[in-house]
Design a protein around this motif. Structure first.
Motif: not given
Ligand code: MRU
Length: 348
Positions: A196, A169, A49, A89, A247, A158, A235-236, A47
């Motif tokens: 996810q 988010t 963040p 990543r 995403n 997720n 999310g993104a 994810g």
């Protein structure tokens, strides 16, 4: 309280192993940057963040373990640490954002003793983690206004507490809407191949008592055609200057389905996910992952030996399919180029 997947205390970064959820809740302890890099690469933590938060602690650990009193020598080794973390990543820009912030902090402190820089870097990493939760809550409050008083919202992958420092988010918006008294229920796409949605979103919403129904990815169109979905929120991992959104793979398909059915398609992401250096989505690096994620479900082989496989982990949704982008500095709609730039400038 939503889960906090990354917890730091007294030199130990503890992370819930997201590969084992929902059947096992195992926490792993990290005390060096190599371990954190491996955790990001192998998706113990994932994810956008959350990857950024983990990388910040990794950068701190790496800095702490450098033996150099001279700033130049210290900084060149610190850059090597950051390069190892950055190579884990490629798509989520929050990883690079967090490392750039740690590097900028070091450079701005270069007149102080290296030992002081190391100490204060620990606080910088902790600040990144704490700020992320506050940002998500601010985003949640803004996004909640866009949610219907009563309705069913589809999400993909997720983008919850597990994907962030906490709160989430896209799921943060849902959480805030529920906290504000709205009657929201969620359809969670399972999100093949890494699941996810079924493993993480379903687990986290069920845990937090937010009504959630799991569907396979290929069921969304049918449910939209039956009028069972009132909105989509995702999310993104990276948002280009023109509003194109990278995403989790499958997001683009959901966006097209939403357009076809006249359903709003929202993206919730902190400003740290916006990459103004990338003009449009075609330039966003897309991670290709191991074929085994596609050919196997757990240990069970689901495809013939030696089959050719593609496994892009992300896709790009063109901004024309996006109804609005929810950031902590407001909801951006219409002219994304201008609106995203203004949102980023509010932080600077
Ligand atoms: O491969 P992952 O699990 O790291 O991908 C995660 C996603 O695509 C999320 O939707 C995105 O990072 C937003 S998380 C708040």
């Amino acid at each position: 309280m939503s889960i906090k997947p990354i917890q730091y205390r007294d030199g130990i970064c503890r992370m819930i192993d997201q590969r084992l959820l929902p059947t096992e809740e195992v926490w792993l302890d990290y005390t060096d940057y190599q371990g954190i890099a491996e955790a990001i690469r192998t998706m113990v933590v994932r994810g956008a963040p959350a990857i950024g938060v983990a990388a910040a602690f990794g950068a701190y650990f790496g800095a702490r373990d450098i033996y150099a009193d001279d700033f130049e020598a210290f900084y060149s080794q610190f850059e090597e640490v950051c390069a190892v973390l950055a190579a884990t990543r490629p798509t989520a820009v929050n990883l690079f954002w967090a490392l750039d912030r740690m590097k900028a902090y070091v450079l701005a402190s270069k007149d102080y003793p290296v030992s002081d820089i190391k100490t204060t870097l620990e606080f910088e990493a902790m600040a990144i983690a704490d700020e992320d939760v506050r940002i998500n809550m601010a985003m949640g409050r803004k996004g909640a206004e866009l949610m219907p008083a009563k309705g069913t919202i589809l999400t993909h992958c997720n983008a919850g507490a597990l994907a962030t420092g906490g709160y989430g988010t896209a799921l943060g918006v849902i959480r805030a809407a529920v906290e504000a008294g709205k009657e929201i229920s969620v359809y969670a796409d399972e999100t093949r191949p890494f699941n996810q949605g079924s493993r993480l979103t379903a687990w986290e919403l069920q845990r937090d008592k937010i009504p959630v129904t799991l569907i396979c990815d290929n069921m969304a169109g049918y449910l939209m055609s039956k009028g069972e979905i009132d909105g989509v929120i995702v999310g993104a991992d990276r948002i280009a200057a023109n509003g194109d959104v990278a995403n989790k793979i499958g997001t683009y398909t959901v966006a097209i389905l939403a357009k076809e059915h006249g359903i709003p398609f929202y993206v919730a992401a902190p400003v740290s996910t916006i990459d103004l250096n990338i003009a449009d989505g075609s330039h966003i690096p897309i991670e290709e992952r191991d074929a085994r994620e596609v050919t196997h479900t757990g240990e069970k082989q689901m495809a013939p030996d030696d089959i050719a496989v593609r496994n892009p982990a992300f896709d790009v949704t063109p901004s024309r399919l996006v109804t609005a982008i929810i950031t902590e500095h407001g909801v951006v709609q219409g002219d994304y180029q201008q609106g995203l730039k203004a949102a980023v400038e509010k932080v600077r």
